[in-house]
Motif scaffolding. Sequence first.
Motif, short mmCIF file in Angstrom:
data_model
loop_
_atom_site.label_atom_id
_atom_site.label_comp_id
_atom_site.label_asym_id
_atom_site.label_seq_id
_atom_site.Cartn_x
_atom_site.Cartn_y
_atom_site.Cartn_z
N SER A 71 0.84 -1.21 0.00
CA SER A 71 0.00 0.00 0.00
C SER A 71 0.87 1.26 0.00
O SER A 71 0.55 2.24 -0.65
CB SER A 71 -0.95 -0.01 1.20
N ILE A 72 1.99 1.22 0.70
CA ILE A 72 2.91 2.36 0.71
C ILE A 72 3.51 2.54 -0.69
O ILE A 72 3.63 3.66 -1.20
CB ILE A 72 4.07 2.15 1.73
N ILE A 73 3.86 1.43 -1.30
CA ILE A 73 4.46 1.49 -2.65
C ILE A 73 3.45 2.10 -3.63
O ILE A 73 3.81 2.97 -4.43
CB ILE A 73 4.88 0.07 -3.15
N ALA A 74 2.19 1.66 -3.52
CA ALA A 74 1.16 2.19 -4.42
C ALA A 74 0.98 3.69 -4.22
O ALA A 74 0.87 4.45 -5.18
CB ALA A 74 -0.16 1.45 -4.17
N MET A 75 0.99 4.12 -2.96
CA MET A 75 0.86 5.56 -2.68
C MET A 75 2.07 6.31 -3.22
O MET A 75 1.94 7.42 -3.74
CB MET A 75 0.76 5.81 -1.17
N GLY A 76 3.23 5.70 -3.10
CA GLY A 76 4.46 6.33 -3.58
C GLY A 76 4.46 6.49 -5.10
O GLY A 76 4.85 7.53 -5.62
N VAL A 77 4.00 5.46 -5.78
CA VAL A 77 3.96 5.50 -7.25
C VAL A 77 2.98 6.60 -7.71
O VAL A 77 3.30 7.40 -8.59
CB VAL A 77 3.56 4.11 -7.81
N LYS A 78 1.81 6.64 -7.07
CA LYS A 78 0.82 7.65 -7.42
C LYS A 78 1.35 9.06 -7.09
O LYS A 78 1.18 10.00 -7.87
CB LYS A 78 -0.48 7.36 -6.63
N SER A 79 2.01 9.20 -5.96
CA SER A 79 2.51 10.51 -5.54
C SER A 79 3.56 11.05 -6.50
O SER A 79 3.65 12.26 -6.72
CB SER A 79 3.09 10.43 -4.12
N LEU A 80 4.36 10.15 -7.07
CA LEU A 80 5.37 10.57 -8.05
C LEU A 80 4.70 11.32 -9.20
O LEU A 80 5.25 12.26 -9.77
CB LEU A 80 6.10 9.34 -8.59
N ARG A 81 3.50 10.89 -9.56
CA ARG A 81 2.78 11.56 -10.65
C ARG A 81 2.13 12.86 -10.18
O ARG A 81 1.92 13.77 -10.97
CB ARG A 81 1.69 10.63 -11.21
N LEU A 82 1.78 12.92 -8.87
CA LEU A 82 1.07 14.10 -8.37
C LEU A 82 1.99 15.27 -8.01
O LEU A 82 1.58 16.42 -8.05
CB LEU A 82 0.23 13.72 -7.14
N TRP A 83 3.22 14.98 -7.63
CA TRP A 83 4.13 16.05 -7.17
C TRP A 83 4.28 17.18 -8.20
O TRP A 83 4.16 18.36 -7.83
CB TRP A 83 5.51 15.51 -6.79
N PRO A 84 4.53 16.87 -9.49
CA PRO A 84 4.72 17.98 -10.44
C PRO A 84 3.51 18.92 -10.48
O PRO A 84 3.68 20.14 -10.59
CB PRO A 84 4.92 17.26 -11.78
N GLU A 85 2.30 18.37 -10.34
CA GLU A 85 1.09 19.21 -10.31
C GLU A 85 1.13 20.15 -9.12
O GLU A 85 0.79 21.33 -9.23
CB GLU A 85 -0.16 18.34 -10.11
N ILE A 86 1.54 19.64 -7.98
CA ILE A 86 1.58 20.47 -6.76
C ILE A 86 2.65 21.55 -6.91
O ILE A 86 2.42 22.73 -6.62
CB ILE A 86 1.85 19.60 -5.52
N LEU A 87 3.83 21.12 -7.38
CA LEU A 87 4.94 22.07 -7.49
C LEU A 87 4.61 23.20 -8.46
O LEU A 87 5.04 24.35 -8.27
CB LEU A 87 6.22 21.35 -7.92
N ALA A 88 3.83 22.87 -9.49
CA ALA A 88 3.47 23.90 -10.49
C ALA A 88 2.62 25.01 -9.86
O ALA A 88 2.51 26.10 -10.42
CB ALA A 88 2.73 23.24 -11.65
N GLN A 89 2.05 24.73 -8.72
CA GLN A 89 1.19 25.74 -8.09
C GLN A 89 1.93 26.58 -7.06
O GLN A 89 1.33 27.36 -6.33
CB GLN A 89 0.00 25.04 -7.41
N LEU A 90 3.25 26.37 -6.96
CA LEU A 90 4.05 27.16 -6.01
C LEU A 90 4.95 28.11 -6.78
O LEU A 90 5.51 27.75 -7.82
CB LEU A 90 4.91 26.23 -5.15
N GLN A 91 5.12 29.32 -6.24
CA GLN A 91 5.97 30.29 -6.94
C GLN A 91 7.45 30.05 -6.68
O GLN A 91 8.29 30.36 -7.51
CB GLN A 91 5.57 31.70 -6.54
N GLY A 92 7.77 29.51 -5.51
CA GLY A 92 9.19 29.28 -5.18
C GLY A 92 9.74 28.09 -5.94
O GLY A 92 9.01 27.21 -6.37
#
Lengths: 374, 261
Positions: A71-92
């Motif tokens: 379950s941790i691995i599955a969350m990790g794999v999904k999070s790898l795809r989600l991080w760029p979306e989150i980072l794109a919303q930060l100015q720093g």
Amino acid sequence: MLCKSECNLSAANIAIMGSGLMGRLLALSLKRLGARVKLYDQSDQKGRGSAARAAAGLLTPLSESLVADKSIIAMGVKSLRLWPEILAQLQGYTFFQQQGSLVIAHQQDRAQLAHFEQHLTRHYSENDYQKLTRQQLAVLEPSLAKRFSCALFLPEEGQIGNRKLMSALTKQLIIEQVDWQLSAKITQVAPYYFVVNGEKKQADLVIDCRGTGAINSLEGLRAVRGELFQLFAPEVTLTRPVRLMHPRYQLYIAPKPKKHFVVGATEIEAHDNSEMTVRSALELLSAAYSVDSAFAEARILEQVSACRPALMNNHPAIFKQQGLIQINGLYRHGFLIAPVVLAKALQAVKQSFERVNHNNDEFSYLIKEVYHNA
Amino acid sequence: MALTIYGQQLSSRLLIGSALYPSPDVMSKAILASGSDVVTLSLKRQNPSAQAGAEFWQQIQRLGLTLLPNTAGCKNAEEAYTLAQMSREIFQTDWIKLEVIGDDYNLQPDAIELLKSAEQLVNAGFKVLPYCTDDLVLCQRLYDVGCEVIMPWASPIGTGKGLMNPYNLETIRLRLPEATLIIDAGIGKPSDACLAMEMGFDGVLLNSAVALADNPIVMAKAFAQAVNAGAEAYMAGIMPERQTAQPSTPTLDTPFWHQTE
């Protein structure tokens, strides 16, 4: 942040306890959804004392799979795809890369690597990893090929600049004018209220993200000590995360921009924030030196020791009851899984106000309803 | 089938460690599945003087089993003595699994320091269970200084190589019939544990073989069965090996049976 605009929290007073990684991400997300958010932390904007500072920002779910379950691995794999979306919303600026990671072992510890390979073969697809010869390794990381005749390459893995991200979140919280109370000593957290600096305050919803700070209010929560080094090593040429398998400890080296490297990490079942021990320093540094002798002239910028909050199954959980949500147990996987935990936490918040239950989707096991007998 | 250690009767001959599991939950379930009455735990790296490991230790204590604190990580008699005193105070037990390591890489015990330390601890009222190599004379000496239980390795800790030198182990069993002998370290497969028990050892102590299995809980059960099978086999009396085949049913009804030989 990840919650689409269908929910409107504009009437809600939400108090978030703890501005570590989860507290910051949640505060920003809820603010953007229109909630009146107040963020409290005992420390400062830099997050001193937060487990997020004492991390390497490895986004290497498969490398964790020997000790973390599916379950941790599955969350990790999904999070790898989600991080760029989150980072794109930060100015720093935040460092993020996905160029794979390497797992290696010295000749005398090859059984450890074989064990890991056996585990991957058994549980994952052959596309998830590659066994490299010395020649193939030399193409990816020439300095490793001098000492290691083979390696396992996990092409989908990556890493994030954990401290850069914390700074970018600080900046964003300020830009978006989130009400952020620092040096706030939280002594009680309960449904609809909390006590800060001796004063009882009300909220429509209290969210507890205090990590190890919540040990006395969450049963089964414990602290696991971890120690790591921040090094400046201009002679080291490694470009991607490297994990060294060893019978007694696992070492990783996480390259950061400008020739900075994080070398970690110990894993000790102790609630102990004191400085690094000599034994741990010897283990970590000699292991790093054994991977690449160019570490000999590295400068030690910082020795870090901190406690990671873990539940007894070492899984994260979101405990939800009316007026209170407790998010905890991210353990050593904070950056690895934070985007998924954030999405589920936002879902839990939404459910608290809408009083509807749609809890049968992906990762729904993260949310645990808490009922109290009347 | 009971095993008695320092006057305490135990129902299982398998003793189990508490390190290296994927989580405390899996650890607890695996320990319970092993059926062990005794669980070892280490405290050296957990800043014991500040009781920093308390949250983790409580999880082990909740299992309600006999605790066997160890001195893992100690390199000489002085360190082992200090840690043993601390563990007696924290866990209220005078049992101590004595580990004094001489070689950092394969964790081989330092025979000279071990003997010195064992004697000191016995004199200080501890019930000492020393982890040692499979050297007959060392085992004999440890027994002589008052260790009722001796724990020779099968092979170095964590290697999973099994019974590396069966001759040495058989000799120790034969020559120290009165001592309680427990195989400690090096066990990889349930069949290794079974083999040790078939040799007449009184018990088996292991950790990595269960904790590092793909499924520690199922593996713990497998080890419980193997230890039990080996112990019962030893007690039942194993038939001696023979050079020639001896049919268990008569072959008189086979035509021309005598011409086939």
